[in-house]
Design a protein around this motif. Structure first.
Motif, PDB file in Angstrom:
ATOM      1  N   ALA A  41       0.692  -1.205  -0.480  1.00 53.90           N
ATOM      2  CA  ALA A  41       0.293   0.449  -0.160  1.00 53.90           C
ATOM      3  C   ALA A  41       1.040   0.803  -0.185  1.00 53.90           C
ATOM      4  O   ALA A  41       0.154   2.597  -0.898  1.00 53.90           O
ATOM      5  N   THR A  42       1.699   1.022   0.573  1.00 50.15           N
ATOM      6  CA  THR A  42       3.136   2.095   0.861  1.00 50.15           C
ATOM      7  C   THR A  42       3.616   2.303  -0.521  1.00 50.15           C
ATOM      8  O   THR A  42       3.534   3.448  -0.959  1.00 50.15           O
ATOM      9  N   GLY A  43       4.328   1.402  -1.081  1.00 47.99           N
ATOM     10  CA  GLY A  43       3.986   1.418  -2.530  1.00 47.99           C
ATOM     11  C   GLY A  43       3.452   1.894  -3.345  1.00 47.99           C
ATOM     12  O   GLY A  43       3.742   3.327  -4.469  1.00 47.99           O
ATOM     13  N   SER A  44       1.942   1.548  -3.714  1.00 51.93           N
ATOM     14  CA  SER A  44       0.975   2.337  -4.405  1.00 51.93           C
ATOM     15  C   SER A  44       0.680   3.626  -4.565  1.00 51.93           C
ATOM     16  O   SER A  44       0.490   4.585  -5.020  1.00 51.93           O
ATOM     17  N   ALA A  45       0.699   3.924  -2.983  1.00 50.17           N
ATOM     18  CA  ALA A  45       0.550   5.485  -2.430  1.00 50.17           C
ATOM     19  C   ALA A  45       1.716   6.658  -3.384  1.00 50.17           C
ATOM     20  O   ALA A  45       1.743   7.178  -3.220  1.00 50.17           O
ATOM     21  N   CYS A  46       3.574   5.842  -2.842  1.00 48.49           N
ATOM     22  CA  CYS A  46       3.688   6.902  -3.218  1.00 48.49           C
ATOM     23  C   CYS A  46       3.976   6.690  -4.943  1.00 48.49           C
ATOM     24  O   CYS A  46       4.553   7.963  -5.495  1.00 48.49           O
ATOM     25  N   ARG A  47       3.408   6.098  -5.548  1.00 47.89           N
ATOM     26  CA  ARG A  47       3.362   6.109  -6.668  1.00 47.89           C
ATOM     27  C   ARG A  47       2.493   6.623  -7.580  1.00 47.89           C
ATOM     28  O   ARG A  47       2.546   7.942  -8.447  1.00 47.89           O
ATOM     29  N   HIS A  48       1.392   6.533  -6.963  1.00 47.87           N
ATOM     30  CA  HIS A  48       0.188   7.777  -6.930  1.00 47.87           C
ATOM     31  C   HIS A  48       0.411   8.859  -6.045  1.00 47.87           C
ATOM     32  O   HIS A  48      -0.295  10.605  -7.358  1.00 47.87           O
ATOM     33  N   ALA A  49       1.370   9.744  -6.095  1.00 47.19           N
ATOM     34  CA  ALA A  49       1.936  10.643  -5.546  1.00 47.19           C
ATOM     35  C   ALA A  49       2.425  11.222  -6.979  1.00 47.19           C
ATOM     36  O   ALA A  49       3.405  12.630  -5.981  1.00 47.19           O
ATOM     37  N   GLY A  50       3.206  10.838  -7.086  1.00 49.37           N
ATOM     38  CA  GLY A  50       4.155  10.713  -8.695  1.00 49.37           C
ATOM     39  C   GLY A  50       5.730  11.038  -7.643  1.00 49.37           C
ATOM     40  O   GLY A  50       6.646  11.449  -8.145  1.00 49.37           O
ATOM     41  N   ARG A  51       5.723   9.786  -6.586  1.00 42.70           N
ATOM     42  CA  ARG A  51       7.471   9.794  -6.090  1.00 42.70           C
ATOM     43  C   ARG A  51       7.852   8.495  -7.155  1.00 42.70           C
ATOM     44  O   ARG A  51       7.332   7.826  -7.430  1.00 42.70           O
ATOM     45  N   ALA A  52       9.439   8.776  -7.328  1.00 46.06           N
ATOM     46  CA  ALA A  52       9.723   7.861  -7.673  1.00 46.06           C
ATOM     47  C   ALA A  52      10.278   6.930  -6.523  1.00 46.06           C
ATOM     48  O   ALA A  52      10.417   7.069  -5.164  1.00 46.06           O
ATOM     49  N   ILE A  53      10.077   5.654  -7.206  1.00 44.60           N
ATOM     50  CA  ILE A  53      10.651   4.554  -6.452  1.00 44.60           C
ATOM     51  C   ILE A  53      11.906   4.618  -5.822  1.00 44.60           C
ATOM     52  O   ILE A  53      11.759   4.182  -4.883  1.00 44.60           O
ATOM     53  N   GLU A  54      12.511   5.117  -5.637  1.00 46.59           N
ATOM     54  CA  GLU A  54      14.271   5.353  -4.971  1.00 46.59           C
ATOM     55  C   GLU A  54      14.089   6.530  -3.382  1.00 46.59           C
ATOM     56  O   GLU A  54      13.867   6.542  -2.269  1.00 46.59           O
ATOM     57  N   ASP A  85      -3.742  10.705 -13.647  1.00 47.95           N
ATOM     58  CA  ASP A  85      -2.571  11.713 -13.240  1.00 47.95           C
ATOM     59  C   ASP A  85      -1.912  11.511 -11.857  1.00 47.95           C
ATOM     60  O   ASP A  85      -2.882  10.950 -11.201  1.00 47.95           O
ATOM     61  N   VAL A  86      -0.963  12.016 -11.719  1.00 45.03           N
ATOM     62  CA  VAL A  86      -0.526  11.326 -10.225  1.00 45.03           C
ATOM     63  C   VAL A  86      -1.075  12.723  -9.686  1.00 45.03           C
ATOM     64  O   VAL A  86      -1.713  13.760  -9.840  1.00 45.03           O
ATOM     65  N   VAL A  87      -1.140  12.550  -8.261  1.00 43.40           N
ATOM     66  CA  VAL A  87      -1.843  13.343  -6.840  1.00 43.40           C
ATOM     67  C   VAL A  87      -0.297  13.881  -6.080  1.00 43.40           C
ATOM     68  O   VAL A  87      -0.588  13.179  -5.695  1.00 43.40           O
ATOM     69  N   LYS A  88      -0.539  15.242  -6.635  1.00 43.11           N
ATOM     70  CA  LYS A  88       1.295  15.982  -5.856  1.00 43.11           C
ATOM     71  C   LYS A  88       0.560  16.037  -4.257  1.00 43.11           C
ATOM     72  O   LYS A  88      -0.834  17.064  -4.362  1.00 43.11           O
ATOM     73  N   PRO A  89       0.722  15.824  -3.715  1.00 45.39           N
ATOM     74  CA  PRO A  89       1.172  15.765  -2.247  1.00 45.39           C
ATOM     75  C   PRO A  89       1.253  17.649  -1.843  1.00 45.39           C
ATOM     76  O   PRO A  89       2.145  17.723  -2.191  1.00 45.39           O
ATOM     77  N   GLU A  90      -0.017  18.085  -0.811  1.00 50.99           N
ATOM     78  CA  GLU A  90      -0.143  19.295  -0.495  1.00 50.99           C
ATOM     79  C   GLU A  90       0.489  19.376   1.009  1.00 50.99           C
ATOM     80  O   GLU A  90      -0.514  18.339   1.695  1.00 50.99           O
ATOM     81  N   LEU A  91       0.902  20.180   2.026  1.00 55.44           N
ATOM     82  CA  LEU A  91       0.950  20.580   3.364  1.00 55.44           C
ATOM     83  C   LEU A  91      -0.443  21.614   3.194  1.00 55.44           C
ATOM     84  O   LEU A  91      -0.414  22.144   2.112  1.00 55.44           O
ATOM     85  N   ALA A  92      -0.791  21.504   4.164  1.00 56.88           N
ATOM     86  CA  ALA A  92      -2.022  21.905   4.854  1.00 56.88           C
ATOM     87  C   ALA A  92      -0.749  22.754   5.401  1.00 56.88           C
ATOM     88  O   ALA A  92      -0.110  23.592   5.709  1.00 56.88           O
ATOM     89  N   LYS A  93      -1.830  24.614   5.235  1.00 57.63           N
ATOM     90  CA  LYS A  93      -1.599  25.649   4.912  1.00 57.63           C
ATOM     91  C   LYS A  93      -1.186  25.883   6.364  1.00 57.63           C
ATOM     92  O   LYS A  93      -0.050  26.641   7.039  1.00 57.63           O
ATOM     93  N   SER A  94      -1.930  25.366   7.977  1.00 59.06           N
ATOM     94  CA  SER A  94      -1.429  25.324   8.994  1.00 59.06           C
ATOM     95  C   SER A  94       0.212  25.453   9.139  1.00 59.06           C
ATOM     96  O   SER A  94       0.675  25.332   9.819  1.00 59.06           O
ATOM     97  N   GLU A  95       0.238  23.658   8.486  1.00 59.83           N
ATOM     98  CA  GLU A  95       1.898  23.483   8.691  1.00 59.83           C
ATOM     99  C   GLU A  95       3.206  24.524   7.791  1.00 59.83           C
ATOM    100  O   GLU A  95       3.814  24.469   8.691  1.00 59.83           O
ATOM    101  N   ALA A  96       2.904  24.920   7.326  1.00 53.98           N
ATOM    102  CA  ALA A  96       3.938  25.545   6.587  1.00 53.98           C
ATOM    103  C   ALA A  96       4.712  27.151   6.918  1.00 53.98           C
ATOM    104  O   ALA A  96       5.444  26.223   7.313  1.00 53.98           O
TER     105      ALA A  96
END
Length: 112
Positions: A41-54, A85-96
């Motif tokens: 599931a972690t690998g799947s989520a990484c790919r969906h977020a557009g992250r490289a396997i490394e 398409d990939v879904v780019k992860p975004e930080l919540a505005k309160s965390e940034a």
């Protein structure tokens, strides 16, 4: 008569084994299957977020690499087949801002 006594003992043993989950006894096979499922599931989520396997390996060092790769590849194939398409992860505005404030205060303390 001894057959019925033997079958009763076997039935009692089988019945007691079905309650192992309720007793909280560890089951190594179930734990290993859960870890592998989580890594996939972690690998799947990484790919969906557009992250490289490394990057996925680096972010999840405790996960089994083979299972992470299997999940990543599975999601890659699925996304290609369905033109997702990939879904780019975004930080919540309160965390940034908090992260910027803490790094600014840390650099101010270091310069003193």
């Amino acid at each position: 008569m001894s057959f019925f006594k033997f079958s009763g003992i076997v039935l009692l043993m089988l019945t007691s084994l079905t309650a192992c989950d309720r007793l909280g006894l560890p089951d190594p096979a179930r734990d290993a299957a859960a870890r592998e499922s989580d890594a996939r599931a972690t690998g799947s989520a990484c790919r969906h977020a557009g992250r490289a396997i490394e990057d996925c390996y680096a972010l999840n060092p405790d996960a089994a690499r083979s299972a992470v790769y299997a999940g990543w590849k599975e999601m890659n194939d699925y996304m290609r087949e369905n033109k997702i398409d990939v879904v780019k992860p975004e930080l919540a505005k309160s965390e940034a801002p908090n992260a910027e404030e803490s790094s600014a205060s840390a650099s101010a303390k270091a310069s003193k």
